[in-house]
Enzyme design. Sequence first.
Site, PDB file in Angstrom:
ATOM      1  N   ASP A   1      70.081  55.065  84.731  1.00  0.00           N
ATOM      2  CA  ASP A   1      71.100  54.106  84.289  1.00  0.00           C
ATOM      3  C   ASP A   1      70.599  52.690  84.571  1.00  0.00           C
ATOM      4  OD1 ASP A   1      73.304  52.941  83.259  1.00  0.00           O
ATOM      5  OD2 ASP A   1      74.728  53.820  84.680  1.00  0.00           O
TER       6      ASP A   1
ATOM      7  N   CYS B   1      72.588  49.554  85.876  1.00  0.00           N
ATOM      8  CA  CYS B   1      73.894  49.944  86.385  1.00  0.00           C
ATOM      9  C   CYS B   1      74.234  48.826  87.364  1.00  0.00           C
ATOM     10  CB  CYS B   1      73.785  51.275  87.121  1.00  0.00           C
ATOM     11  SG  CYS B   1      75.385  51.909  87.599  1.00  0.00           S
TER      12      CYS B   1
ATOM     13  N   HIS C   1      72.206  46.806  90.118  1.00  0.00           N
ATOM     14  CA  HIS C   1      71.599  47.486  91.267  1.00  0.00           C
ATOM     15  C   HIS C   1      70.574  48.554  90.862  1.00  0.00           C
ATOM     16  CE1 HIS C   1      75.869  49.414  91.368  1.00  0.00           C
ATOM     17  NE2 HIS C   1      75.101  50.218  90.674  1.00  0.00           N
ATOM     18  N   ASN C   2      70.213  48.608  89.572  1.00  0.00           N
ATOM     19  CA  ASN C   2      69.100  49.468  89.115  1.00  0.00           C
ATOM     20  C   ASN C   2      68.210  48.626  88.203  1.00  0.00           C
ATOM     21  OD1 ASN C   2      70.245  51.688  90.353  1.00  0.00           O
ATOM     22  ND2 ASN C   2      70.603  52.842  88.494  1.00  0.00           N
TER      23      ASN C   2
ATOM     24  N   PRO D   1      80.715  48.218  95.917  1.00  0.00           N
ATOM     25  CA  PRO D   1      81.882  49.093  95.777  1.00  0.00           C
ATOM     26  C   PRO D   1      81.917  50.124  96.904  1.00  0.00           C
ATOM     27  CG  PRO D   1      80.122  49.850  94.347  1.00  0.00           C
ATOM     28  CD  PRO D   1      79.595  48.626  95.056  1.00  0.00           C
TER      29      PRO D   1
ATOM     30  N   HIS E   1      73.810  48.854  97.998  1.00  0.00           N
ATOM     31  CA  HIS E   1      74.509  48.756  96.713  1.00  0.00           C
ATOM     32  C   HIS E   1      75.855  49.469  96.698  1.00  0.00           C
ATOM     33  CE1 HIS E   1      73.703  52.925  95.767  1.00  0.00           C
ATOM     34  NE2 HIS E   1      74.016  52.794  94.500  1.00  0.00           N
TER      35      HIS E   1
END
Lengths: 504, 186
Positions: free
Chosen positions: A100, A103, A347-348, A401, A427
Amino acid sequence: VSDGWKGPLKQIDECRWDIPVGYKAGMRTSGRIYATADMIPEIVADKALEQVANVACLPGIVGRSMAMPDIHLGYGFAIGGVAAFDTQDGIISPGGVGYDINCGMRLLRTNLTLADVGPHLTALMDDLYESVPAGLGSEGPIKVSRSDLATVLVRGAAWAVEQEYGWPEDLGRLEEHGALAGADPKDVSSEAVKRGLRQLGTLGSGNHFVEVQVIEDIWDEKLARAFGLAKDQVVIMLHSGSRGFGHQVCTDYLARMDPGAKGKGGASGGPGGGLPGGRLVLPDRQLACAPLGSEAGRSYFAAMAGAANYAWANRTCLSHWVRAAFARRFGCTARQLEMDVVYDVAHNMAKFERHMLTGKGGETREVTLCVHRKGATRALAAGHPEIVEAYRASGQPVLIPGNMGTHSYVLVGTEQALAETFGSTCHGAGRRLSRSAAKRLVRGSELKRELGLRGIEIRSGSEAGLAEEAPAAYKDVDQVVGAAEKAGLSRRVARMRPLGVLKG
Amino acid sequence: MKRRAASGGVRAFDHTADLGLAVSGETLEDLFVWAALGLTRVSLKGRRPGAAGWPPRASRPDGEAPGASPRTVESVPVSIPPRPDPEALLVAWLNHLIYLLETEGLVAVGGDLAINEATLDADSPAAVPGGGWPTPTGAGWTLSGSLKTFRIPPQEVRTGIKAATYHGLKISRRQGLFRARIILDI
């Protein structure tokens, strides 16, 4: 724990643990894990540390192979992994970015407080559930042509703003202004294009979400003000990425760079790769990679940047549905609700960045490196030239999160992170239970009722999917963020608790 | 009386954040069909292993929809260009099926496949779907044949699968069966 990782882990201080360079043949540098002692048993349980050691074997790695406190098992690289590579003799690896691509997280503010939103929360969550295309196989109302998609891949969030899915000033509050340079649609397969045409502006499934939150704690009043945040304020956090488009890009380039069994062929020496001096034997096939200077390496970066830009356009479109739902519920415009973007961060991702390196003699020099962050967030300190202007004086916001039952955080980058982790921190909470194990623990309907009793409204298309994302399936985010702060990689600014969660 | 060896099958297993498929088959072709059926099983909403008529046998020409009213079987031609070994071919195969589900809503319910190890003319590199790049050695393992599929609406999809991975993947042959464990990133 008994079938977990058995290698050596040397404690350096309260939050630093090293895997020595001699642990396995082929390691070019040591591994470093940022975590507190009480987190270590869970970390060694799943063999993610072997992946940290494997990354240390890749050519051209600069500094250590690192893992943030939310480390867990990934594919090739561990989730929470950070590694930088020299542009001359280093590599780029799709496994260091993940399926992803980009992401990431976005935070929107409002001028509403808990008292304003509380009485409308149920109806608001219903509105969001109707507005935001979410779930498996979700297709949004945005249908783009192939030529539009090519523009999205190059211009990213700016495309969405031009189509009036975002506000012009949003761009000044996105990492890279929502468009990573170097994207080239020619490097993207027709399969990726086909997957990308119908999914723009959709949340997706799995751990992706839209969460209405209230700010409960502030650690740094001055920074919170600079970020436009205050106690009791209602904010919205979004978690999504590049959807099937990004998955296909990763799949395509893993195949292209595949070294084959036993390290024969492939990127790592293959047609588009060609490491000087012969082929590279990889400790894990999922670490397929290509030299940064090779055609395959250049081509992957161009496709990956396209996927990153797709993700920024996607989160911009998602913000549009969120703003529309709030405006409808509160009978005014999103501008009247001051629903500005606080920040949007990946974060990717793999990025070319300038960093200062210190030589053996203590001399420093600035170099360009390709920094891979897979389940890790860039965290730049105040004054860094690569931070968007809005936050250059304050430092870059970092959005973390938690899970649907606990807190999420806004952090800020530090000088220590720049010095040690190429400006990177954690992350999220990081997974600790498999999806099936989570489902065995709790049913989706029970979880929904339980969270409802705590005042958290849940909307989800799938109860099984909801159970897979149960709070117990994740590590303790307070512990993860605390470890990152203790290690000096980021500082806490604000903490939010969820009011309503829309699961993908 | 001599008991006949099991003819292969598929079951799902847990893996940290994701899940895996343990697949077996008397031939490589069987293994690949069972892997396709396993992917269908984990993708579909509410379908359980062992349910009546599920999974349809690989050899069955018109497998019925698992637990649902009969649907039209569509035969789709499939081919995977050369890959360096059977493991890479299996990853490419499952990723192609993930692509078919996401873009066409097609799930596999059976198939008639042929897998070959080809030696190619080094001057005529084969194309990889969408990529057009040559295979590493100019030779490799190919798959071709037809896939029996059902078209399903998006709301019937239970698990969104990002990709099939190489994580720990090895195809081995034991007790007369080809076997593989493949991890799916979900």
